[in-house]
Scaffold this active site. Structure first.
Site, PDB file in Angstrom:
ATOM      1  N   HIS A  42      -3.126  -3.050  -5.098  1.00  0.00           N
ATOM      2  CA  HIS A  42      -3.484  -2.668  -3.734  1.00  0.00           C
ATOM      3  C   HIS A  42      -4.980  -2.881  -3.528  1.00  0.00           C
ATOM      4  O   HIS A  42      -5.804  -2.059  -3.907  1.00  0.00           O
ATOM      5  CB  HIS A  42      -3.094  -1.205  -3.484  1.00  0.00           C
ATOM      6  CG  HIS A  42      -3.466  -0.703  -2.128  1.00  0.00           C
ATOM      7  ND1 HIS A  42      -3.693   0.625  -1.864  1.00  0.00           N
ATOM      8  CD2 HIS A  42      -3.645  -1.363  -0.962  1.00  0.00           C
ATOM      9  CE1 HIS A  42      -3.995   0.767  -0.590  1.00  0.00           C
ATOM     10  NE2 HIS A  42      -3.983  -0.427  -0.021  1.00  0.00           N
ATOM     11  N   GLU A  98      -6.408  -0.701  -6.432  1.00  0.00           N
ATOM     12  CA  GLU A  98      -5.528   0.351  -6.930  1.00  0.00           C
ATOM     13  C   GLU A  98      -4.349  -0.325  -7.628  1.00  0.00           C
ATOM     14  O   GLU A  98      -3.615  -1.094  -7.001  1.00  0.00           O
ATOM     15  CB  GLU A  98      -5.051   1.206  -5.759  1.00  0.00           C
ATOM     16  CG  GLU A  98      -4.234   2.415  -6.142  1.00  0.00           C
ATOM     17  CD  GLU A  98      -3.813   3.236  -4.930  1.00  0.00           C
ATOM     18  OE1 GLU A  98      -3.608   4.445  -5.077  1.00  0.00           O
ATOM     19  OE2 GLU A  98      -3.670   2.655  -3.824  1.00  0.00           O
ATOM     20  N   SER A 103       0.819  -1.213   0.000  1.00  0.00           N
ATOM     21  CA  SER A 103       0.000   0.000   0.000  1.00  0.00           C
ATOM     22  C   SER A 103       0.852   1.261   0.000  1.00  0.00           C
ATOM     23  O   SER A 103       0.309   2.364   0.038  1.00  0.00           O
ATOM     24  CB  SER A 103      -0.920  -0.001   1.230  1.00  0.00           C
ATOM     25  OG  SER A 103      -0.175  -0.179   2.422  1.00  0.00           O
ATOM     26  N   ASN A 144      -3.290   5.971  -0.103  1.00  0.00           N
ATOM     27  CA  ASN A 144      -2.643   6.258   1.176  1.00  0.00           C
ATOM     28  C   ASN A 144      -1.885   7.582   1.194  1.00  0.00           C
ATOM     29  O   ASN A 144      -1.588   8.108   2.267  1.00  0.00           O
ATOM     30  CB  ASN A 144      -1.732   5.098   1.574  1.00  0.00           C
ATOM     31  CG  ASN A 144      -2.546   3.933   2.093  1.00  0.00           C
ATOM     32  OD1 ASN A 144      -3.562   4.121   2.741  1.00  0.00           O
ATOM     33  ND2 ASN A 144      -2.113   2.721   1.791  1.00  0.00           N
TER      34      ASN A 144
END
Length: 305
Positions: free
Chosen positions: A162, A174, A141, A212
């Site tokens: 992700h 992702e 991530s 993130n």
């Protein structure tokens, strides 16, 4: 279906996926195994270094399937076929690894957010005969895909996938293309997303990617607000949940994600971007050092005992 077709990109299509490997059978890895077996209907091999993790994964998969039957989403025949597509194997069993790994068309690594741990898994796969043409995806991530790919024989076959937690529920993956990831690998990955009935977004290979890079500073700032006495954990979460319409407050979300994971990502952002705005909140560091990691340890910003 035995595998799903892949579109050809510049004449470089990869073979259809028939066997998918998942390295790391924790919450994320087990969720990925479920959507792959249920929706993409490929054969799944779950690999983990710890027998206890494999046993928990088996029980979770069985329990998930039983709940789907109760909800009317699967029949008994569906469950039988579904469970027949998922198998588990110890990562440390070298003989079994050498027999199984060469048969994998695509692998998703889903171990802890630590570059050394991930590289050790990559090394174990290579030592067991991971095919050169197979795709090696990582569920990282925050860690650079380019950096992770640098020490494998075919960096063009490495890509980021992700998944969001919980995987069977959250609709997004992702996808992150490293500097050397080729078009065929990207195309195969997007096809896998679609076969799993997932939407995808794509991100450049930058620290934290999209999700993130935005989410973790938000959580970190909430921890700073708690640390500085601006509000209680309950008031911080209530303000954000009812005031902005998010489904859960930032501190509840941090407990759900895992405070160790949140800290690890903030450390990557702070180190790789070099901006003080990404400095992890000292209280977050304290909680992780105390072993208060959130729901998985029954104590984080809230008590789950």
């Amino acid at each position: 279906m035995a595998g799903f077709a892949r579109r050809c990109v510049s004449g470089a299509a990869l073979p259809a996926v028939k066997r998918l490997g998942i390295v790391g059978c924790g919450q994320m890895g087990t969720g990925i195994a479920i959507v792959a077996a249920r929706h993409a209907q490929v054969e799944v091999l779950g690999l983990d270094a710890f027998p206890a993790s494999l046993e928990r994964a088996r029980k979770f998969v069985q329990g998930w399937a039983e709940k789907e039957v109760t909800k009317g989403r699967m029949t008994d025949e569906d469950v039988k076929a579904f469970l027949g597509r998922i198998h588990f194997q110890e990562l440390g069993d070298s003989a079994a690894m050498k027999a199984e790994v060469p048969t994998l068309d695509f692998v998703v690594e889903a171990v802890s957010e630590n570059i050394d741990t991930k590289r050790a898994c990559f090394d174990a796969l290579q030592a067991a005969g991971f095919p050169e043409e197979s795709v090696l995806a990582t569920n990282t991530s925050s860690i650079s895909i380019t950096k992770l790919a640098a020490k494998v024989p075919r960096p063009e076959r490495v890509i980021g996938m992700h998944f969001m937690n919980p995987v069977p529920v959250m609709p997004l993956v992702e996808v992150i293309r490293g500097l050397r990831t080729d078009a065929a690998t990207l195309d195969a990955t997007l096809e896998l997303c679609r076969a799993m009935k997932k939407e995808h977004s794509t991100s450049e290979d930058r620290p934290g990617f999209l999700a993130n890079r935005i989410l973790m500073p938000y959580i970190n700032e909430a921890v700073f607000a708690l640390q500085d006495g601006v509000g209680t954990a309950t008031d911080i979460d209530k303000t954000m949940k009812l005031g902005t319409g998010v489904p859960m407050g930032p501190l509840t979300l941090a407990d759900f994600i895992g405070l160790d994971t949140c800290l690890s990502i903030m450390q990557v952002l702070h180190r790789d971007l070099g901006d003080s705005k990404y400095r992890p909140a000292p209280l977050l560091v304290n909680y992780v050092e105390a072993g208060w990691l959130g729901k998985k340890t029954k104590r984080g910003f809230y008590d789950y005992s």
